[in-house]
Design an enzyme around this catalytic site. Sequence first.
Site, PDB file in Angstrom:
ATOM      1  N   ASP A 422      -4.400   1.243  -5.513  1.00  0.00           N
ATOM      2  CA  ASP A 422      -3.716   0.687  -6.681  1.00  0.00           C
ATOM      3  C   ASP A 422      -3.385   1.774  -7.696  1.00  0.00           C
ATOM      4  OD1 ASP A 422      -6.426   1.048  -7.352  1.00  0.00           O
ATOM      5  OD2 ASP A 422      -6.259  -0.378  -8.995  1.00  0.00           O
ATOM      6  N   THR A 611       0.901   0.536  -7.868  1.00  0.00           N
ATOM      7  CA  THR A 611       0.281   0.277  -9.164  1.00  0.00           C
ATOM      8  C   THR A 611       1.174  -0.612 -10.012  1.00  0.00           C
ATOM      9  OG1 THR A 611      -0.575   1.333 -11.178  1.00  0.00           O
ATOM     10  CG2 THR A 611       1.274   2.406 -10.091  1.00  0.00           C
ATOM     11  N   ASP A 736      -9.752  -1.849  -7.000  1.00  0.00           N
ATOM     12  CA  ASP A 736     -10.907  -2.159  -7.851  1.00  0.00           C
ATOM     13  C   ASP A 736     -10.665  -3.355  -8.751  1.00  0.00           C
ATOM     14  OD1 ASP A 736      -9.064  -1.089  -9.548  1.00  0.00           O
ATOM     15  OD2 ASP A 736     -10.311   0.547 -10.283  1.00  0.00           O
ATOM     16  N   ASN A 739      -6.198  -7.997  -8.788  1.00  0.00           N
ATOM     17  CA  ASN A 739      -4.799  -7.883  -8.388  1.00  0.00           C
ATOM     18  C   ASN A 739      -4.622  -7.053  -7.124  1.00  0.00           C
ATOM     19  OD1 ASN A 739      -5.594  -5.524  -9.629  1.00  0.00           O
ATOM     20  ND2 ASN A 739      -3.620  -5.131 -10.576  1.00  0.00           N
TER      21      ASN A 739
END
EC number: 7.6.2.1
Length: 1020
Positions: A422, A611, A736, A739
């Site tokens: 991410d 991201t 982490d 999402n």
Amino acid sequence: MHSLIQRAENQSHRVHFSFKNMSCSQMGKKPSDTRTVYIANKFPQHGHYIPQRFADNRIISSKYTIWNFIPKNLFEQFRRIANFYFLIIFLVQVSPDTPTSPITSGLPLFFVITVTAIKQGYEDWLRHKADNEVNGAPVFVVRSGSLVQTRSKNIRVGDIVRVAKDETFPADLVLLSSDRAEGTCHITTASLDGETNLKTHYAVPETAVAQSVSRLESLQAVVECQQPEADLYRFVGRITVTQQGEEIVRPLGPENLLLRGARLKNTKEIFGVAVYTGMESKMALNYKCKSQKRSAVEKSMNTFLIIYLGILLFEAILSTILKYAWQAENKWDEPFYNQKTDKERNSSQILKFISDFLAFLVLYNFIIPISLYVTVELQKFLGSFFIGWDLDLYHEESDQKAQVNTSDLNEELGQVEYVFTDKTGTLTENEMQFRECSINGIKYQEINGKLVPEGMTEDSPDGSEELFLKAVSLCHTVQISYDQTDGPGDPFSHANSFSPQMEYYASSPDEKALVEATKSCLSARRYKLLHVLEFDANRRRMSVILQKPSDEYQEVDRRLHEARTALQQREERLVEVFNFIEKDLELLGATGVQETIESLRLAGIKVWVLTGDKHETAVSVSLSCGHFHRTMNILELVQQKSDRECAEQLRRLARRYNTLAHPFCEVSKDHVIQHGLVVDGASLSLALREHEKLFMEVCKNCSAVLCCRMAPLQKAKVVRLLKTSPEKPITLAIGDGANDVSMIQEAHVGIGRCRTGEDVACNSNKSVKSGGFSLTFDTVRDRSPVSFLVWMFNMLSCALQTLYDSVYLTLYNICFTSLPILVYSLFEQLVHPHVLQSKPALYRDISKNSLLSFKTFLYWTFLGFCHAFVFFFGSYILMGEDTTLMGNGQMFGNWTFGTLVFTVMVITVTLKLALETHFWTWMNHFVTWGSIAFYFIFSLFYGGIIWPFLHTQDMYFVFVQLLSSGSAWFAIIIIIITCLFPDVIKKVFYRHLQPTSTQKSQVSSVCVTCAIVLDLCFQR
């Protein structure tokens, strides 16, 4: 604070009018499009009202229940080709007139099913345990005019929930009030999107004043909002508050919603009403539907199983035909000692052919060893404990080890070709520590909170060091938070000293680490921050302008103000002003970053960053951590407005790549330029709509890809796109936050970092508490299954007579040869881990499942045929029917001959594995030589006693007679040498003429070890 509150209120009114204008179309006329939540569950008193039904607040990440475990697990296991095949063989063996006992297939099948069920049941029990911890967490809710403690799973939609500082929100809550008069609170959403910076949320003025339980109990309010959706950053609703008979309507947006999994910071307590609970919360809606993941090794084994099944069918048909050809002569069809009955003579030839075919099928079914799957399952299960015991994955601060949720995918860690993360901080380490830096070309290290030149003792910093530290401590966007447990106070009262209660919140972990490091090296001093010159991809830097009391900056401030308020060409004017300010700069020093990503690149693993950050922030972080090199040519596919525009840009990039000699780089006159691609979410949607193939061609020709402004489900779509490409690469996703769950579940292997929240860990295949990503070079998992292919075709005779005793057939893979291969798969190290970490390119030797390729499969299959040929015909030649073997003149019978072949096979298979073993431990020695010893001890015990529960005593005293013959011992030694000698020659030949990179590293490691030993000997 007044101006901040005013801006927030003005924004709320604007949203309010927008909400009214779109309420008919966006919220819809159907009742199902929205939900109505009565705060504190104060429903209308009129009789015709029917409350809506909402989900409870339980989170479920487990797969089985007590009631469906057995049928569901059995269904999944028998979906495997191997298990279903052995079930059919077992049913055939149950019928009469089969040459082998049904125990030979039934017992191993039962063992496989039981071991797999226990393993999967244990793993799901761990998921249940994690779910119970989350669902059973204590929470406080307002009920019947008092604050009541209950469990998280008991929260209902409409309950008013109290959350204290540093606690996580147990459901999606609309903020009603906080301990602050203005009704604001600060939260971190690290477990949702990985961001550690503080975010401010607001309560509407009418509920912000309800700061006590009694006032909340008297609150008359209704929340109307959209039905649950997965978008973390979208929330449309309104709250209607009744005060003195008047209804006041206020809009609700994302700034009013506290998401489940977020954590309350810098606020003593808040009260919120639950609007989405359990599996309807936004965090849970980002979970993908669980699907059974299967490793590449298992898929390869299924393919090889089908090939062996074809060989088995061919052999059974051929043997049946040969039997009828052999029985064409009457003397063999009906010998004098075995006359047929009238029923046998008059039976149907077709049914007899089918019966003989099934008998041969049962006789030869051991070509597919069921115990292979037993060993593979045990290896996966026990191997998962090794991951948990890995100290590199241990997080000392929280005393947490790595957790394996699904052991079926352990071997995939050694086959990863693409890593999706991410953000690069998740992959490297979100918690960074300052180690060293360079100032004026001199390397400095941090020792006891001070910068010390390398090789020197502690000393006070000189002018250049202090200036460097000052620049590092001031040029950042870190926010400082102070402990406010004793009241709000004045945060600026700490400005002249470093408070021990200070907390730093930064958008990137390197900024936080640098600021924390300089805190102990400098004395406190106050500066006024005037301007921040934001980072952009062209300048690749950010700057700050500070003012001391004596400084003048009117000219700079005027030009910046004019550029930032310009209505035309604002970006160009800002670039011009930034260039005017950032000139004649002096290089003070440099700080380094970790080399994790570079190591992955050398290992042939490509890193894609997916991201939700904005474009400038994402590029900045990628540059700072090494995902993008400073010399890399960064290509952009951003702000595309139409399909046509997006297609033209993709074709432009594709034409450029087609002219390159190297797929990843463009060769200029003096150096090599690598390419990196930046894509935003909107452009990605256009690219994937009609131009998937062209987009993938561009991406694969880039050494690094960065996708920014990505929605959670977009991340999963990108992973699926690459996973299903023609090359079928093995993918790994690490995240982490909630999402990232859909991306983690979509990839072949999903790793969740649970430092910030447990929900992402529960929905991953592996979870780690440590921030660092440990690259594992797993060179063992792929080779262990193919060693079982040495199993031979037992008999070549045309009669339905087994060559081996059924007990030997049953115990061959369960007892005699199971432990050596299991221990080999757990402990084997082709190269020491430190060597692997220093030479990441060695990973390429085992990538793409090369150790279990079709070429390797054919080699081991051919080796199995050769060994089987030598076992049978070698024994037949050396122990021919005209040879007298016993001291009393007796000759070997069928069972003695079969036991001789079986003995040679057990010893050869075990010694062959010993030849393949590079890393020997005491455990390897124990199981290797112990297995051979166990076979001899068992055979002596089994054949030395008359067992009353056995129908026949065929093996009585057979093994003792075999070992009493010198000719048998001679035959055993000659056959074993004949089988293994070519293998030794091949290994020596290839190691000297065509060594792999791994074999070269093995030789260099041995040379270094020998040199150290010799040096120690000479010193003594």
